[in-house]
Design an enzyme around this catalytic site. Structure first.
Site, mmCIF file in Angstrom:
data_model
loop_
_atom_site.group_PDB
_atom_site.id
_atom_site.type_symbol
_atom_site.label_atom_id
_atom_site.label_comp_id
_atom_site.label_asym_id
_atom_site.label_seq_id
_atom_site.Cartn_x
_atom_site.Cartn_y
_atom_site.Cartn_z
ATOM 1 N N GLU A 75 -0.650 3.670 3.649
ATOM 2 C CA GLU A 75 -0.417 2.477 2.826
ATOM 3 C C GLU A 75 0.951 2.445 2.136
ATOM 4 O OE1 GLU A 75 -3.768 1.971 0.208
ATOM 5 O OE2 GLU A 75 -4.896 0.993 1.788
ATOM 6 N N GLU A 123 -9.416 1.041 7.437
ATOM 7 C CA GLU A 123 -10.239 1.098 6.219
ATOM 8 C C GLU A 123 -10.762 -0.290 5.913
ATOM 9 O OE1 GLU A 123 -8.614 2.962 2.686
ATOM 10 O OE2 GLU A 123 -7.394 4.322 3.895
#
Ligand code: GAL
Length: 748
Positions: A381, A462
């Site tokens: 991320e 995710e």
């Protein structure tokens, strides 16, 4: 010949490092590895308690077997910044908590006793990935994996890379690139024998070459009659290498498998067959002892993912995990997406160099695992960083041309430097009215995410997690919504042939920093709780397997009229892979209900939704009427294969105590998990039972965590760990209302 022996016992631990310890043995606590520098409470602890420097010391007596040999220590993992001194002299250091390092002792060993001092600094040092920003997990300090003493001849087999070819044909090939370990630069003249063996040692093929350099390559070709590594039959082979030189004979065996794996614009293919990835993210942490769990606990997590949750992939979020875990994934047929340490933050130049080294360390440690199908070479991320990620990708491709790279991001239109576009898609955000008027905004279109008009190899890495944190103790309404979100995302991922699959956040609840989680230092994001006990959402995964493998029938209910708002027990989701179920309330006739293929058309096994379409709500009555028993029966091929009987009058009746194992090893720090359940008269867990439970361990083992805990939603969990001696272990759990239960195990 080499000897590799465990080097885990006989350490002295110092809760604070001081420079006096570099050259002299101090007084500390005797410990065995793996070791957690600071054991924690289950929750509400001080996360700074392990962010400092600790010391470990051990005396290594000179052994005549060291004479003329290479003597090294191999540290499988120590968090986070390690320096090793031998007899007061610095012998090496390592600045990553997740990859192994080797300390060569030769130049430092003396006759008599040799003092080894290891400083392990658990500080979140901003020069070392993943540190420098916030991270949603804890990096528990300590020498938390095994240490080995390795003695080899002056020239020995070093790093070995095994690559397969022609996997899909009956003329398979395997090539071995072998580097020799030769620190003193001796002339290398000799032979290298490569034997391809079955795992039980049968030699299937072999080849010998002359060697005269620091490395060698051998290829075995036209290998017939060999099996592929497949998820339901993960066949492994061994390559046994024998090096003969004037400096001795060395042997090493490497396990590997034949398989192809590729992410394409049309989805993921394993051995040429399309496979929808259904995975979960895993953190390697455990309650109380953090990362310091040995082989058995690591293996057990892989078993839970494969055999209980029926996943086909695990992402080692967000770092390289234990080799024991990966070995088990190889053995079980569980795919792995492994990634470098990091979380959102990219540091300065020194940090980036360390991260690039992490790519190398991860790949060189793990390239022979057939289960690993993808290297994550981007900080989870993180923002785009062209030069940095161009380099991580370059290094990965140079080291391993057989696997694709990926980089997990969470923002749209990011620069695509990898082979597979991997996205954390948390689009399914929480709404206060989650049960009504829902907007099924589930998973974004990949073109919106990638900013690319062309389709890319694409995977969702995710979802859910912090968008809908849910505890195992949460009310039925919230857990039903948790389940629904998993069902919706999985259905969406199954609906789109171009999505290789989805990896949910996450396998199990985990301890974390105060900036995350429920304020208790736990992110309740798992489909399992922190003790690996399933929440209802776990059965969304489990129920996707075929009933021939396992029949799953899990009604998402506490079976009580007053648990839900307006005292409405329905709708009720039944997670199942049965063809249909029969639902019966009290004496009313049973109703046959089919899986809801309208709401979830793409799931292999949609759930059954019991609601007013099938059951006259008046039958179940209203506030003020008698509540009755319920019976849910699952049918496969017309036969009743599973039945759940709920009592309309649940009484706390009995105590169930289960352990994962009955035999443990005394010679290593071995642990097993116990689960205690408070049951009603029909054997169902009492979903809001919260009495106190006391735990007593007799024999050569210690309890991890406190000896008195409260049941949480009818269940308590704990681990015990062997302390070194052999013998009988007796675990007794006691309650005020439900009496005692005892289990006897052996430490052998
Ligand atoms: C993601 C992150 C995970 C975890 C998760 C919680 O953004 O990658 O590590 O924090 O959120 O949902």
């Amino acid at each position: 010949m080499r000897t590799v022996t465990t080097f885990n016992s006989g350490w002295i631990f110092h809760p604070a490092f001081s420079s006096d310890l570099i050259a002299s043995l101090g007084t500390g606590a005797p410990v065995r590895l793996p070791h957690n520098a600071v054991d924690l409470e289950l929750n509400y602890f001080d996360e700074n308690s392990f962010q400092k420097a600790f010391a470990y010391q051990k005396v290594l007596a000179w052994d005549s077997a060291f004479q003329g040999k290479e003597v090294v220590l191999v540290f499988d993992g120590a968090m986070a910044d390690s320096v090793v001194w031998i007899n007061g002299k610095e012998a090496g250091s390592h600045r990553d908590g997740y990859t192994p390092f080797v300390i060569r002792l030769n130049d430092y060993l003396e006759p008599g006793d040799n003092l080894i001092t290891v400083k392990v600094d658990g500080t979140e040092n901003p020069e070392i990935p993943p540190f420098g920003g916030q991270i949603d997990y804890l990096t528990y300090a300590g020498i938390y994996r095994d240490v080995w003493l390795k003695v080899t001849d002056p020239v020995s087999i070093g790093q070995v890379k095994v690559e397969t070819g022609n996997e899909m044909s009956d003329a398979k090939a395997v090539s071995v690139a072998c580097q020799f370990n030769n620190p003193c630069g001796h002339p290398v003249v000799g032979t290298l024998l490569v034997e391809l063996c079955s795992t039980d040692g049968l030699v299937l093929n072999q080849k010998q070459i002359d060697v005269s350099a620091e490395s060698a390559q051998i290829k075995l070709e036209n290998l017939a009659g060999l099996d592929l590594w497949q998820l339901d039959a993960p066949r492994l082979y061994r390559l046994k290498l024998t090096l003969m030189t004037a400096h001795g004979r060395d042997e090493l065996a490497i396990r590997f498998g034949f398989r192809t794996a590729s992410f394409t614009v049309e989805g993921f293919f394993l051995n040429g067959k399309k496979l929808k990835i259904r995975g979960l993210n895993r953190h390697q942490s455990f309650p109380y002892v953090g990362y310091a769990m040995g082989r058995r606990a690591q293996e057990k997590d892989a078993e839970i993912l494969k055999n209980t949750l029926k996943c086909n992939l695990v992402r080692t979020s967000h770092y390289p995990q234990s080799s024991y875990f990966l070995d088990k994934c190889d053995e079980l047929g569980l795919l792995v997406f492994e990634e470098i340490p990091g979380w959102q933050h990219i540091g300065g130049d020194v940090w980036k160099q360390e991260s690039i080294s992490n790519v190398r360390r991860m790949i060189e440690r793990d390239w022979n695992h057939p289960s690993i199908i993808l290297w994550g070479v981007r900080i989870n991320e993180s923002p785009d960083s062209h030069d940095f990620y161009a380099e991580t990708n370059r290094v990965a491709r140079e080291l391993d041309s057989t696997r694709q790279t990926a980089g997990v991001r969470c923002h749209e239109n990011s620069e695509f430097l990898e082979d597979v576009f991997t996205m954390n898609d948390f689009n399914h955000s929480a709404s206060p009215e989650f049960l009504s008027g829902r907007e099924p905004a589930v998973l974004r279109d990949q073109h919106t995410v990638t900013g690319n008009a062309l389709a890319l190899p694409y995977m969702v890495t995710e979802f859910n997690g912090h968008m809908f944190p849910t505890k195992r103790t949460d009310p039925e309404v919230r857990q039903s919504e948790h389940v629904t979100r998993y069902l919706e995302v999985l259905d969406k991922a199954y609906s789109d042939a171009k999505i290789s699959g989805s990896i949910g956040w996450c396998m199990a609840d985990y301890n974390t920093h105060r900036d995350f989680g429920a304020g208790d230092r736990i992110c309740h994001h798992g489909v399992l709780d922190i003790f690996r006990e399933p929440k209802f959402a776990a059965y969304v995964y489990a129920s996707q397997c075929e009933p021939s493998e396992d029949v799953v029938l899990k009604p998402v209910t506490f079976w009580a009229r007053g648990e839900k708002d307006r005292c409405e027990a329905l709708p009720m989701i039944v997670l199942t892979n049965c063809d249909y179920v029969e639902f019966q309330f009290g004496d009313f006739p049973s109703k046959r209900i089919e899986p809801d293929r309208v709401t979830y058309p793409h799931l292999p096994h949609p759930p059954v939704i019991v609601d007013s379409r099938f059951v006259d709500m008046a039958e179940l009555g209203a506030w003020g009427m008698r509540w009755q028993d319920g019976r849910i029966t699952g049918f496969v091929d017309g036969k009743a294969v599973s039945e759940i009987h709920f009592s309309g009058n649940a009484i706390a009746t009995s105590l169930q105590l289960q352990s994962d194992d009955v035999e443990l090893y005394a010679g290593e720090k071995d642990s097993t998990r116990f689960i205690v359940r408070a049951l009603d008269q029909l054997g169902n867990v009492l979903p809001v039972f919260d009495d106190v439970l006391t735990i007593k361990v007799d024999g050569p083992a210690r309890l991890l965590g406190p000896d008195a805990i409260a049941f949480k939603a009818g269940i308590g969990g704990f681990w015990i760990e062997t302390t070194g001696e052999k013998g009988e272990l007796v675990v007794t759990v006691s309650t005020r209302r439900l009496g005692q239960q005892r289990l006897s195990l052996r430490a052998k």
